[in-house]
Scaffold this motif. Sequence first.
Motif, PDB file in Angstrom:
ATOM      1  N   LEU A  58      93.383   6.938  78.537  1.00 40.65           N
ATOM      2  CA  LEU A  58      92.322   7.029  77.547  1.00 40.65           C
ATOM      3  C   LEU A  58      91.037   6.371  78.033  1.00 40.65           C
ATOM      4  CD1 LEU A  58      91.426   7.846  74.717  1.00 40.65           C
ATOM      5  CD2 LEU A  58      92.360   5.683  73.861  1.00 40.65           C
ATOM      6  N   ASP A  59      91.137   5.199  78.669  1.00 36.92           N
ATOM      7  CA  ASP A  59      89.923   4.493  79.093  1.00 36.92           C
ATOM      8  C   ASP A  59      89.226   5.186  80.262  1.00 36.92           C
ATOM      9  OD1 ASP A  59      91.873   3.914  80.930  1.00 36.92           O
ATOM     10  OD2 ASP A  59      91.651   1.730  80.834  1.00 36.92           O
ATOM     11  N   ARG A  60      89.888   6.140  80.920  1.00 34.54           N
ATOM     12  CA  ARG A  60      89.291   6.885  82.020  1.00 34.54           C
ATOM     13  C   ARG A  60      88.986   8.329  81.647  1.00 34.54           C
ATOM     14  NH1 ARG A  60      93.579   4.795  86.661  1.00 34.54           N
ATOM     15  NH2 ARG A  60      93.021   2.574  86.562  1.00 34.54           N
ATOM     16  N   GLN A  70      87.093  16.276  80.725  1.00 36.92           N
ATOM     17  CA  GLN A  70      88.550  16.327  80.598  1.00 36.92           C
ATOM     18  C   GLN A  70      88.975  16.522  79.154  1.00 36.92           C
ATOM     19  OE1 GLN A  70      89.381  12.552  82.401  1.00 36.92           O
ATOM     20  NE2 GLN A  70      89.717  13.420  84.448  1.00 36.92           N
ATOM     21  N   ALA A  71      88.211  15.930  78.217  1.00 35.24           N
ATOM     22  CA  ALA A  71      88.525  16.061  76.798  1.00 35.24           C
ATOM     23  C   ALA A  71      88.015  17.371  76.207  1.00 35.24           C
ATOM     24  CB  ALA A  71      87.933  14.891  76.023  1.00 35.24           C
ATOM     25  N   PRO A  80      96.316   1.625  72.481  1.00 37.40           N
ATOM     26  CA  PRO A  80      95.630   0.768  73.459  1.00 37.40           C
ATOM     27  C   PRO A  80      94.655   1.569  74.305  1.00 37.40           C
ATOM     28  CG  PRO A  80      97.876   1.211  74.165  1.00 37.40           C
ATOM     29  CD  PRO A  80      97.736   1.790  72.789  1.00 37.40           C
ATOM     30  N   SER A  81      93.672   0.885  74.855  1.00 33.31           N
ATOM     31  CA  SER A  81      92.640   1.577  75.627  1.00 33.31           C
ATOM     32  C   SER A  81      93.199   2.208  76.892  1.00 33.31           C
ATOM     33  CB  SER A  81      91.510   0.598  75.991  1.00 33.31           C
ATOM     34  OG  SER A  81      92.023  -0.472  76.772  1.00 33.31           O
ATOM     35  N   ASP A  82      94.307   1.666  77.416  1.00 35.05           N
ATOM     36  CA  ASP A  82      94.887   2.223  78.638  1.00 35.05           C
ATOM     37  C   ASP A  82      96.047   3.178  78.354  1.00 35.05           C
ATOM     38  OD1 ASP A  82      96.717   0.393  77.743  1.00 35.05           O
ATOM     39  OD2 ASP A  82      97.007  -0.604  79.686  1.00 35.05           O
ATOM     40  N   ALA A  83      96.156   3.641  77.114  1.00 31.11           N
ATOM     41  CA  ALA A  83      97.231   4.571  76.756  1.00 31.11           C
ATOM     42  C   ALA A  83      97.057   5.890  77.484  1.00 31.11           C
ATOM     43  CB  ALA A  83      97.248   4.804  75.250  1.00 31.11           C
TER      44      ALA A  83
END
Length: 244
Positions: A194-196, A201-202, A225-228
């Motif tokens: 998610l954070d990248r 991509q979205a 979480p932001s890294d999910a």
Amino acid sequence: MVPTKLFDSERRVIEAAERLAATLGSDPNHTVAAAAMDTAGRIHRAVNVYHFTGGPCAELVVLGAAAAAGAGPLVTIAAAGDGGRGLIPPCGRCRQALLDLHPDVLVAVPTDEGPALRPVRKLLPDTYFFPDADARRIVRFNKRYYEDVASGRKTSTVRHDDPIAPGPALFLFEDDEAHRTLHGTVTGVERHRLDRLTAAQARLDDPASLDEFKQGLRGHYPGLPSDAEVDVVTFTVTAPGTVR
């Protein structure tokens, strides 16, 4: 009492199982009732057949009753016991059968906070998958997206902890009073942190809306979480109508 956090359609399934269970009790061979809703909003009902040779549970009987009625994939299922026992979770055999035959069904289970709906895969983690089940798949959407999906304006969705496989699927719009569905095909699934995640991509037209988009995801998935890792799912619509 069914919590308000459930959709009205989900409440109806639980209530149908509990009402049928309340009529049981005089016959020890039938002690559990089950109810299941199909994609057209029809509720199918059945009871167990207790026998020392291993008679079927109510959940398995209702699968047969729904199939006999041409139900197609099931959306929600619930079981309740006689004698005021209320909502009961499925046994291991029923969980395996549900996972193989209706892998996208939501199962009603009792919790300390009241009834809750769980994806059947959550009730049977790290399980064996029957390779020849050939189950019809369902992809759920909020009902407000029907027109956008049907018209082709919306061709992607981002999901977390919601496995979706490429291939034919029935697009279900949750708690839609008209029970509208669309036939479609999942054309691709890409996993990103998610954070990248980028706007491209979205599948966002406006890169400036990426932060708002991520905030919306966190609202839909509380505690995300932001890294999910999230899945960007692309799809096409082939035809409207319910599966039979």
